[in-house]
Design an enzyme around this catalytic site. Structure first.
Site, short mmCIF file in Angstrom:
data_model
loop_
_atom_site.label_atom_id
_atom_site.label_comp_id
_atom_site.label_asym_id
_atom_site.label_seq_id
_atom_site.Cartn_x
_atom_site.Cartn_y
_atom_site.Cartn_z
N CYS A 46 0.86 -1.42 -0.29
CA CYS A 46 -0.48 -0.13 -0.03
C CYS A 46 0.82 1.12 -0.10
CB CYS A 46 -1.01 0.03 1.35
SG CYS A 46 0.46 0.53 3.09
N CYS A 48 1.02 3.93 2.04
CA CYS A 48 1.28 4.22 2.93
C CYS A 48 2.89 3.30 3.55
CB CYS A 48 0.23 4.21 4.12
SG CYS A 48 -0.63 2.88 4.98
#
Length: 136
Positions: A46, A48
């Site tokens: 992802c 993040c």
């Protein structure tokens, strides 16, 4: 499972910095029961993980105090190893990415995904460095 070509460069961001890549449940079990402090990163594809977790974890290691052992598993790729790692993270629910610090086999500090999302890498590093100051 994510394709190997996608995952390997993301794994390398940590393994190239000295993190042990745990790919089996037995490796996870052995790593997390070590004496001293062990940092475990549940890595992820992802945004993040790319923008905050991996850079923040790496930056956290630039201070004077550091964990004795650096380990990582990859969610959506090292499936059985991640399942084993998450057994040691209770009572925290599964999340990826996440970062856990163990001392003598006991979980002492946890950064869940919701602590990582929306925070810059420097904030992640500062949080971890405060934990290293306390436990390492």
């Amino acid at each position: 499972m994510y394709p190997t070509d996608l995952v390997m460069p993301m794994k390398a961001e940590l393994t190239d910095k000295g993190f042990e890549d745990l790919t089996t449940p037995a490796q996870v079990e052995e790593a997390l029961k070590q004496q001293g402090t062990t940092l475990l990163v549940i890595n992820s594809v992802c945004g993040c993980a790319a923008g905050a977790a991996r850079p923040g974890v790496v930056y956290s290691l630039t201070g004077d105090k550091k964990p004795d052992h650096l380990t990582t598993v990859f969610a959506g790729f090292d499936t059985e190893a991640v399942v084993e790692a998450r057994k040691h993270l209770a009572p925290f629910p599964p999340s990826s990415p996440c970062v856990a610090l163990f001392k003598d086999g006991e979980l002492v500090h946890m950064l869940e995904r919701h602590h990582i999302e929306g925070n810059p890498a420097g904030a992640i590093a500062a949080n971890l460095q405060a934990a290293y100051d306390e436990y390492c």
